[in-house]
Motif scaffolding. Structure first.
Motif, PDB file in Angstrom:
ATOM      1  N   ASN A   1      35.026  39.515  26.429  1.00 57.47           N
ATOM      2  CA  ASN A   1      35.450  37.890  27.282  1.00 57.47           C
ATOM      3  C   ASN A   1      36.307  36.909  26.558  1.00 57.47           C
ATOM      4  O   ASN A   1      35.762  35.623  26.035  1.00 57.47           O
ATOM      5  CB  ASN A   1      34.641  37.559  28.192  1.00 57.47           C
ATOM      6  CG  ASN A   1      35.530  36.600  29.035  1.00 57.47           C
ATOM      7  OD1 ASN A   1      36.596  37.090  28.924  1.00 57.47           O
ATOM      8  ND2 ASN A   1      34.282  35.064  28.911  1.00 57.47           N
TER       9      ASN A   1
ATOM     10  N   ASP B   1      30.622  40.507  31.315  1.00 57.28           N
ATOM     11  CA  ASP B   1      30.832  39.084  32.119  1.00 57.28           C
ATOM     12  C   ASP B   1      32.189  38.845  32.672  1.00 57.28           C
ATOM     13  O   ASP B   1      33.077  39.553  33.285  1.00 57.28           O
ATOM     14  CB  ASP B   1      30.196  37.963  30.753  1.00 57.28           C
ATOM     15  CG  ASP B   1      29.500  36.943  31.838  1.00 57.28           C
ATOM     16  OD1 ASP B   1      29.867  36.490  32.973  1.00 57.28           O
ATOM     17  OD2 ASP B   1      28.604  36.228  31.671  1.00 57.28           O
ATOM     18  N   GLY B   2      32.759  37.798  32.217  1.00 59.11           N
ATOM     19  CA  GLY B   2      34.019  36.895  32.683  1.00 59.11           C
ATOM     20  C   GLY B   2      34.893  38.132  31.991  1.00 59.11           C
ATOM     21  O   GLY B   2      36.383  38.036  32.834  1.00 59.11           O
TER      22      GLY B   2
ATOM     23  N   TYR C   1      35.778  41.101  33.010  1.00 58.05           N
ATOM     24  CA  TYR C   1      35.754  41.670  34.170  1.00 58.05           C
ATOM     25  C   TYR C   1      36.845  41.007  34.736  1.00 58.05           C
ATOM     26  O   TYR C   1      37.589  41.890  35.492  1.00 58.05           O
ATOM     27  CB  TYR C   1      34.891  41.965  35.223  1.00 58.05           C
ATOM     28  CG  TYR C   1      34.726  42.485  36.431  1.00 58.05           C
ATOM     29  CD1 TYR C   1      35.068  44.036  36.565  1.00 58.05           C
ATOM     30  CD2 TYR C   1      34.956  41.557  37.351  1.00 58.05           C
ATOM     31  CE1 TYR C   1      35.711  44.017  37.686  1.00 58.05           C
ATOM     32  CE2 TYR C   1      35.164  42.269  38.892  1.00 58.05           C
ATOM     33  CZ  TYR C   1      35.798  43.744  39.227  1.00 58.05           C
ATOM     34  OH  TYR C   1      35.583  44.592  39.816  1.00 58.05           O
ATOM     35  N   ASN C   2      37.123  39.731  35.168  1.00 57.00           N
ATOM     36  CA  ASN C   2      38.284  39.292  35.325  1.00 57.00           C
ATOM     37  C   ASN C   2      39.192  40.197  35.275  1.00 57.00           C
ATOM     38  O   ASN C   2      40.042  39.850  36.026  1.00 57.00           O
ATOM     39  CB  ASN C   2      38.199  37.487  35.542  1.00 57.00           C
ATOM     40  CG  ASN C   2      36.545  37.250  36.312  1.00 57.00           C
ATOM     41  OD1 ASN C   2      36.464  37.620  37.266  1.00 57.00           O
ATOM     42  ND2 ASN C   2      36.413  35.933  35.815  1.00 57.00           N
TER      43      ASN C   2
ATOM     44  N   GLU D   1      39.740  43.361  36.983  1.00 60.13           N
ATOM     45  CA  GLU D   1      40.325  42.768  38.190  1.00 60.13           C
ATOM     46  C   GLU D   1      41.463  43.100  38.454  1.00 60.13           C
ATOM     47  O   GLU D   1      42.452  43.078  39.515  1.00 60.13           O
ATOM     48  CB  GLU D   1      39.047  41.586  38.573  1.00 60.13           C
ATOM     49  CG  GLU D   1      39.195  41.674  40.479  1.00 60.13           C
ATOM     50  CD  GLU D   1      38.821  42.692  41.314  1.00 60.13           C
ATOM     51  OE1 GLU D   1      39.315  42.729  42.858  1.00 60.13           O
ATOM     52  OE2 GLU D   1      38.173  43.504  40.798  1.00 60.13           O
TER      53      GLU D   1
ATOM     54  N   VAL E   1      29.523  46.544  34.425  1.00 62.47           N
ATOM     55  CA  VAL E   1      29.678  45.387  33.914  1.00 62.47           C
ATOM     56  C   VAL E   1      28.221  44.868  33.665  1.00 62.47           C
ATOM     57  O   VAL E   1      27.889  44.656  34.092  1.00 62.47           O
ATOM     58  CB  VAL E   1      30.712  44.295  35.089  1.00 62.47           C
ATOM     59  CG1 VAL E   1      31.162  42.879  34.102  1.00 62.47           C
ATOM     60  CG2 VAL E   1      32.139  44.888  35.555  1.00 62.47           C
TER      61      VAL E   1
ATOM     62  N   PHE F   1      26.677  36.686  33.370  1.00 57.66           N
ATOM     63  CA  PHE F   1      27.314  36.399  34.137  1.00 57.66           C
ATOM     64  C   PHE F   1      27.250  34.964  34.793  1.00 57.66           C
ATOM     65  O   PHE F   1      27.434  34.687  35.551  1.00 57.66           O
ATOM     66  CB  PHE F   1      26.332  36.826  35.776  1.00 57.66           C
ATOM     67  CG  PHE F   1      26.604  38.569  35.740  1.00 57.66           C
ATOM     68  CD1 PHE F   1      27.074  39.042  35.486  1.00 57.66           C
ATOM     69  CD2 PHE F   1      25.458  39.292  36.495  1.00 57.66           C
ATOM     70  CE1 PHE F   1      27.274  39.990  34.734  1.00 57.66           C
ATOM     71  CE2 PHE F   1      24.730  40.677  35.647  1.00 57.66           C
ATOM     72  CZ  PHE F   1      26.329  41.346  35.144  1.00 57.66           C
TER      73      PHE F   1
ATOM     74  N   SER G   1      29.981  33.382  33.709  1.00 59.20           N
ATOM     75  CA  SER G   1      31.631  33.186  33.591  1.00 59.20           C
ATOM     76  C   SER G   1      31.808  33.892  34.423  1.00 59.20           C
ATOM     77  O   SER G   1      32.962  34.102  34.277  1.00 59.20           O
ATOM     78  CB  SER G   1      31.978  32.940  31.990  1.00 59.20           C
ATOM     79  OG  SER G   1      32.173  34.396  31.690  1.00 59.20           O
ATOM     80  N   LEU G   2      30.950  34.347  36.024  1.00 64.56           N
ATOM     81  CA  LEU G   2      31.544  35.583  36.396  1.00 64.56           C
ATOM     82  C   LEU G   2      31.678  35.087  38.317  1.00 64.56           C
ATOM     83  O   LEU G   2      30.008  34.783  38.476  1.00 64.56           O
ATOM     84  CB  LEU G   2      31.099  36.916  36.168  1.00 64.56           C
ATOM     85  CG  LEU G   2      32.193  38.000  36.766  1.00 64.56           C
ATOM     86  CD1 LEU G   2      33.227  38.433  36.870  1.00 64.56           C
ATOM     87  CD2 LEU G   2      31.072  39.098  36.446  1.00 64.56           C
ATOM     88  N   ASN G   3      32.317  34.933  38.716  1.00 69.08           N
ATOM     89  CA  ASN G   3      32.379  34.776  40.500  1.00 69.08           C
ATOM     90  C   ASN G   3      32.191  35.797  41.215  1.00 69.08           C
ATOM     91  O   ASN G   3      32.230  35.752  42.684  1.00 69.08           O
ATOM     92  CB  ASN G   3      33.228  33.303  40.911  1.00 69.08           C
ATOM     93  CG  ASN G   3      32.927  32.435  40.106  1.00 69.08           C
ATOM     94  OD1 ASN G   3      31.925  31.562  39.035  1.00 69.08           O
ATOM     95  ND2 ASN G   3      34.231  31.291  39.440  1.00 69.08           N
TER      96      ASN G   3
ATOM     97  N   PHE H   1      26.647  46.438  38.290  1.00 66.96           N
ATOM     98  CA  PHE H   1      26.550  44.797  37.504  1.00 66.96           C
ATOM     99  C   PHE H   1      24.687  45.360  36.648  1.00 66.96           C
ATOM    100  O   PHE H   1      24.355  44.969  37.777  1.00 66.96           O
ATOM    101  CB  PHE H   1      27.105  43.850  38.359  1.00 66.96           C
ATOM    102  CG  PHE H   1      28.029  43.468  38.722  1.00 66.96           C
ATOM    103  CD1 PHE H   1      29.216  43.086  37.688  1.00 66.96           C
ATOM    104  CD2 PHE H   1      28.716  44.509  39.668  1.00 66.96           C
ATOM    105  CE1 PHE H   1      30.389  42.788  37.996  1.00 66.96           C
ATOM    106  CE2 PHE H   1      30.432  43.293  39.896  1.00 66.96           C
ATOM    107  CZ  PHE H   1      30.763  43.336  39.047  1.00 66.96           C
TER     108      PHE H   1
END
Length: 201
Positions: free
Chosen positions: A11, A31-32, A34-35, A38, A47, A51, A53-55, A63
């Motif tokens: 990240n 964690d983030g 992944y955004n 996506e 991933v 988590f 920083s992940l929504n 996960f």
């Protein structure tokens, strides 16, 4: 038998350009990070992280929650990959604006150097821990930097504009930045310590 290469996205700064992903056996992220995958319609195999920083948690993605704060997300995902039998890992997003994370990732690379082969890529360079004898191919005219972490002894190089002959480098005293490859193949050897090689794109 060790499996094939892994693409791992951390990240940090996101790559301006992704490599060809079909050459990798496995795609994963922390964690983030992944955004970014996506946003680019890339589905990783898994991933992991705490988590924080992940929504988004799509059901099609595996996960793996790793809440232990005694280790970084990078270290925890390397442990998972090692346990799965992977050895060669290409790491993207390992550097960025938060330089404490960048230095922490170098620290983690040193800790794992005897178990995993890590190669980092960012928007400016590729870098990795050198073996005691390392050959760099197809590098003529590229900028090559040798950074001790924190020291490397008896370094000898062939094929660089400013050669070293059994010389020591120590962080805080002398390092080997901004050298230049004058041959298509560069050789680097040393006897003790840890030495990062940075090769500009």
């Amino acid at each position: 038998m060790k499996k094939d290469k892994v693409f791992l996205l951390l990240n940090g700064d996101k790559p301006n350009q992704l490599p060809t992903l079909d050459k990798y056996k496995l795609i994963c992220a922390t964690d983030g990070a992944y955004n970014y995958l996506e946003e680019n319609n890339i589905s990783p195999n898994f991933v992991c992280g705490d988590f924080d920083s992940l929504n988004i948690f799509p059901k099609r993605i595996d996960f793996i929650e790793t809440p232990n704060q005694d280790f970084t997300d990078f270290d925890k995902i390397l442990q998972i990959l090692f346990d799965k039998g992977f050895y060669h890992i290409d790491v993207y997003g390992g550097s960025g604006s938060e330089q404490d994370h960048f230095l922490g990732n170098l620290h983690t690379a040193v800790q794992w150097q005897h178990k995993l082969k890590l190669t980092f890529f960012d928007n400016h360079s590729m870098y990795y821990l050198a073996d005691k004898r390392t050959i760099i191919k197809n590098c003529k005219e590229k900028i090559v930097s040798l950074i001790p972490f924190p020291e490397a002894k008896q370094i000898t190089t062939q094929g660089l504009q400013y050669p070293l002959e059994k010389e020591n480098l120590t962080f805080g005293e002398r390092i080997g930045t901004r050298n230049k490859a004058i041959k298509n193949e560069v050789g680097i050897s040393f006897t003790e310590g840890n030495l990062f090689i940075f090769i500009n794109h």
